[in-house]
Design an enzyme around this catalytic site. Structure first.
Site, PDB file in Angstrom:
ATOM      1  N   ARG A   1     -14.313  58.371  -6.435  1.00  0.00           N
ATOM      2  CA  ARG A   1     -15.396  59.059  -5.719  1.00  0.00           C
ATOM      3  C   ARG A   1     -16.715  58.284  -5.748  1.00  0.00           C
ATOM      4  NH1 ARG A   1     -13.788  64.209  -8.416  1.00  0.00           N
ATOM      5  NH2 ARG A   1     -12.635  65.412  -6.884  1.00  0.00           N
TER       6      ARG A   1
ATOM      7  N   LYS B  57       1.479  61.659 -17.178  1.00  0.00           N
ATOM      8  CA  LYS B  57       1.699  62.953 -17.814  1.00  0.00           C
ATOM      9  C   LYS B  57       0.350  63.669 -17.955  1.00  0.00           C
ATOM     10  CE  LYS B  57       1.141  61.972 -22.699  1.00  0.00           C
ATOM     11  NZ  LYS B  57       0.165  62.991 -23.027  1.00  0.00           N
TER      12      LYS B  57
ATOM     13  N   ASP C 102       0.853  68.118 -25.331  1.00  0.00           N
ATOM     14  CA  ASP C 102       0.308  66.762 -25.172  1.00  0.00           C
ATOM     15  C   ASP C 102       1.260  65.691 -25.694  1.00  0.00           C
ATOM     16  OD1 ASP C 102      -1.745  65.082 -24.314  1.00  0.00           O
ATOM     17  OD2 ASP C 102      -2.597  64.929 -26.324  1.00  0.00           O
TER      18      ASP C 102
ATOM     19  N   HIS D 107       6.428  62.586 -25.139  1.00  0.00           N
ATOM     20  CA  HIS D 107       6.735  61.439 -26.013  1.00  0.00           C
ATOM     21  C   HIS D 107       7.850  61.753 -27.005  1.00  0.00           C
ATOM     22  CE1 HIS D 107       3.125  59.897 -24.407  1.00  0.00           C
ATOM     23  NE2 HIS D 107       2.279  60.320 -25.321  1.00  0.00           N
TER      24      HIS D 107
ATOM     25  N   LYS E  86      -3.188  65.450 -35.114  1.00  0.00           N
ATOM     26  CA  LYS E  86      -4.410  64.651 -35.021  1.00  0.00           C
ATOM     27  C   LYS E  86      -5.104  64.644 -36.377  1.00  0.00           C
ATOM     28  CE  LYS E  86      -5.324  65.072 -30.127  1.00  0.00           C
ATOM     29  NZ  LYS E  86      -5.284  63.628 -29.893  1.00  0.00           N
TER      30      LYS E  86
END
Lengths: 498, 360
Positions: free
Chosen positions: A61, A157, A244, A249, A349
């Site tokens: 954009r 993904k 996620d 994965h 995480k």
């Protein structure tokens, strides 16, 4: 012999793409383009693996000229130390300003592309919310049609948000593109060690005979991240680590570990076998979710000598959020090969280190004949290290030299970097080149994606309906909550310490 | 165990300062440099992770030598932590170095990686987060604590959770109650070992023969008083440990009447237990037949066994070999389990302390 094929190309050592091609990157000013796509393309260029007549068109954009865009790319790439071919590479780069939602932007793109060759690869490096607009407009502008060349589209993904929306997205894309044009990219599959799983299993005669329930006790798959949500709190709130990381994965890693040997090594044969694994995984009933899964969030703590925020304190995160930053699961492929063998998956995480690996735990020797030292005998473990140090290691027991009878586990290591003297190529390099070559083996097919969603959907539903507040917490820099250890402890097992 | 070879080459012994997130990368490149600089083959060997945590500079310096000795027999990654409670700093300093030995006649070196981490009292909260990522996968993790206060540090709990064995290497004279409680508590969650326990093996070896054979059984059944004394207040811990060992092995039970502390044996006869600080250090059993069985430490170098009473027997003082800490540590590192006899002794020692209290 197929008349379309170039006989000189067959059996040549190089995999370079010889046809002319144009890569259009939607989301050209984003992080993925800067950090992964451009370095990968430049590396392929420096290895002469890109077509001689290769063009890159960045679509985004922001108003800017091609020259400004080239300068920006140059700033990402100049530290890569790839020699002095940067100017030559940049001369193939162009910029097209446009709005993903406007058909006329795509019509303008079409005009620009007409100057280049007929083979086109569209890369959707945008947020998923833009996919439908872009695909619709590509169709409207007749950019999905083949006109004497090939047209392919790479989609990043996540492929949907749940089983329902995944199906809807696939059906939507199918209105514009055929399945054989669609390349759903999961960069894990481009990693050398992931590809090596099948080579290791199927090219070495000694492993396949023991790769089954008779010899394997259980399998552990870990994807650990050291980073937190890194300013992506709002995105992560909508996603969570199950969507996620696990849906894509980790289930891909599970498939490659558990699948039957394909009849040939072509894309559909490999993917057929992966789908069979996904279909065989025992459905988790709602009343089993608590016993077979763990979810948690990281709490504030120290990492690398600095106090870090807990998840609930991160920007963009609801202070009462029940979004998980850690999950552990127990899955059972109910098939002939793996009946009764649990596959444990954990990801999180803010864990102590960035590491991805698959560990195959073999059963104990049938008889403990070493008397008092029997407890020192540990099971054999074969570990496939995916990152950061790609390689394979095998743990076995050995007698400690000396008069006593002490037994201690030792490991035999193979490291890509040291064994071959070269670092394996970046995953995006491999996958971009495969897409240019039309090899979809390492890309996810629609039915793979939907079956993966089917596996985690009951967990998502349960978590949605029973929002634990607060979720169990784990300290930053640790291997997850106590509940994760309990998940394995119930069956007398423990997570591999990484 | 044989003496460890002493031909030592400590490469970069002072360490190269490094930021915490860069330690792994630095260690990777480090190996290349060692091989290049020394011009010799370097064998990087890893059989364990060893974390040693100190609060005293002197102990930290002593351990530097111990770890060099250890590196040949138990190569692995060593993380040497010093928390300076005299400083309020929360800054964490890290350095990497290698401990190399040449055990054979060839030019082959065996090298261990060493990471040094130092901080002040306010930096204690960073230690687990700094150390856990450094652990080599799948190899056992041993933690040596040289100060009992580390056991009650909440900041180190995460570290204990991934530890295969905690090894105590401290004498203590203060806060014994808390120390015993924490030692027993830790022993429930992980294997534990104790340098003092190994150190006391000479004492145990001296006591055992007193109760051999028919005469020994007679003495044992006739014991009415057990007295253990030590000379140095820093060593009072071992008094409780030895008492715990004897009591737990003989199966004596603690008398419920805690005002008058005694032990009960099977036939319900009582044994009087006393612990004291006096010279010489001794373990003394008195029997109903007025026989005294003693194990006495003389000059810190000899243990004498003495039997007095109607059959008087003096035994020649036995020279005791007090091995280096590095050798004691080696024994602990050969095993990731808790010796059941040690654990029983520790629990009994804790109970004795709970009832008797301090040694004055």
């Amino acid at each position: 012999m197929n008349g379309d094929k170039n006989p000189l190309r067959e059996l040549t050592p190089s995999r370079s793409a010889s046809d002319s091609a144009t890569l259009v990157i939607f989301g050209a000013t984003g992080d993925l383009t800067a950090r992964k796509l451009m370095p990968a393309l430049y590396s392929l260029f420096c290895q002469d693996l890109l077509p001689g007549d290769f063009k890159i068109v960045g679509f985004a954009r922001r108003p800017k000229t091609s020259e400004i865009f080239r300068n920006e790319i140059a700033s990402y790439l100049q530290n890569l130390n790839k020699g002095s071919r940067l100017d030559s590479f940049l001369s193939a780069v162009h910029y097209h300003r446009g709005d993903y939602t406007l058909a006329e932007s795509h019509v303008g793109l079409k005009k620009k592309l007409e100057k280049f060759g007929h083979n086109r690869l569209f890369y959707l490096a945008t947020p998923p919310s833009q996919y439908e607009s872009i695909i619709t407009n590509l169709g409207t502008a007749q950019l999905a049609a083949t006109a004497g060349g090939w047209i392919r589209v790479i989609i990043e993904k996540p492929f949907g948000h749940d089983v329902k929306r995944s199906g809807e997205l696939n059906r939507f894309i199918a209105r514009v593109f055929n399945e054989n044009q669609i390349y759903r990219i999961d960069h894990y599959l481009g990693k050398e060690t992931v590809q090596n799983i099948l080579v290791f299993r199927l090219a070495n005669g000694i492993f396949e005979p023991i790769w089954n329930r008779r010899y394997v006790d259980h399998v552990q798959i870990t994807v650990a991240e050291k980073v937190g949500v890194e300013g992506r709190g709002r995105f992560f709130e909508e996603t969570g680590i199950l969507r996620d990381i696990v849906q894509n994965h980790m289930l891909q890693l599970l498939c490659l570990t558990a699948m039957e040997p394909p009849s040939t090594f072509d894309a559909n044969a490999v993917r057929d076998e992966k789908v069979k694994v996904l279909q065989s995984i025992r459905a988790i009933e709602i009343d089993q979710v608590e016993n077979t899964t763990v979810r948690a969030q990281y709490a504030a703590g120290s990492m690398d000598g600095i106090m870090k925020k807990g998840y609930l304190q991160e920007e963009g995160v609801d202070p009462l959020s029940s979004t998980e930053t850690f999950t552990a699961l127990q899955l059972y492929p109910d098939n002939w090969r793996w009946a009764g063998v649990p596959f444990y998956l954990r990801t999180g995480k803010r864990l102590p280190k960035r590491v991805t690996e698959i560990s195959i735990y073999f059963k104990d020797a049938p008889l403990k004949i070493f008397g008092k030292r029997a407890d020192d005998v540990k099971p054999n473990v074969l570990t496939l290290n995916i990152q950061p140090d790609e390689g394979i290691s095998l743990r076995f027991d050995s007698k400690v030299p000396g008069q006593g009878g002490k037994i201690r586990p030792v490991t035999m290591d193979f490291r890509y970097g040291t064994s071959f003297g070269v670092d394996p190529p970046d995953a995006y390099e491999r996958l971009l080149l495969d897409a240019l070559l039309g090899d979809s083996t390492l890309f996810t097919r629609a039915d793979e994606s939907e079956n993966a969603w089917r596996i985690i959907q009951p967990i998502l539903d349960y978590w949605q309906n029973y929002k634990k507040k607060p979720l169990p917490q784990y300290n930053i820099g640790t291997w997850g909550p106590a509940e994760a250890a309990k998940l394995l402890k119930r069956s007398g097992r423990r997570w591999r310490r990484l | 165990m044989e003496k460890i070879v002493t031909k030592i080459n400590t490469t970069y012994a002072d360490g190269i300062p490094v930021e915490l997130p860069d330690i792994e990368n630095r260690l990777r490149s480090f190996w290349l440099n060692i091989a290049r600089d020394s011009g010799k083959t370097v064998m990087r060997a890893s059989t364990m992770n060893l974390i040693v945590i100190h609060s005293e500079r002197e102990k930290y310096d002593n351990y530097q030598k111990i770890l060099i000795d250890l590196s040949g027999h138990h190569p692995g990654r060593i993380v040497h932590v010093f928390i300076d409670y005299g400083s309020q700093s929360d800054k964490v300093f890290a350095a990497v170095s290698a401990l190399c030995k040449m055990p054979g006649s060839d030019d082959r070196q065996i090298c261990c990686e060493q990471v040094v981490i130092k901080t002040g009292s306010s930096g204690e909260k960073h230690i687990s987060g700094a150390v856990i990522p450094l652990m080599l996968p799948a190899l056992p993790v041993y933690v040596v604590l040289t100060d009992p206060r580390f056991m009650r540090s909440k900041a180190l709990n995460s570290l204990y959770e991934i530890t295969d064995k905690v090894i105590f290497d401290f004498f203590f004279k203060n806060n014994l109650q808390s120390a015993f409680k924490n030692m027993v508590k830790l022993s429930h969650g992980t294997a534990v070992g104790d340098i003092v326990w190994s150190y006391l093996s000479a004492w145990r070896d001296a006591i055992v023969p007193l109760f051999d054979g028919a005469a020994g059984k007679k003495y044992r059944d006739g014991i009415r008083k057990l007295k253990i004394s030590c000379t140095d207040p820093n060593e009072c811990y071992w008094v409780y440990l030895m008492a715990g060992w004897i009591i737990s092995r003989f199966g004596w039970r603690f008398n419920a009447d805690q005002n008058n502390f005694t032990l009960k044996r099977e036939k319900n006869s009582s044994i009087e237990l006393s612990v004291a600080r006096e010279k010489p250090a001794a373990i003394k059993f008195e029997t109903y037949e007025n026989i005294s069985l003693s194990s006495v430490l003389e000059d810190d170098r000899f243990i004498s066994l003495i039997r007095q009473g109607n059959s008087i027997l003096f035994e020649q003082p036995k020279s005791i070999h007090r091995p280096d800490v590095s050798l004691l540590l080696c024994d602990e590192l050969d095993d990731t389990s808790t010796l059941p006899v040690y654990r029983e002794s520790l629990i009994a020692a804790s109970k004795i302390y709970e009832v008797i209290g301090e040694i004055y």
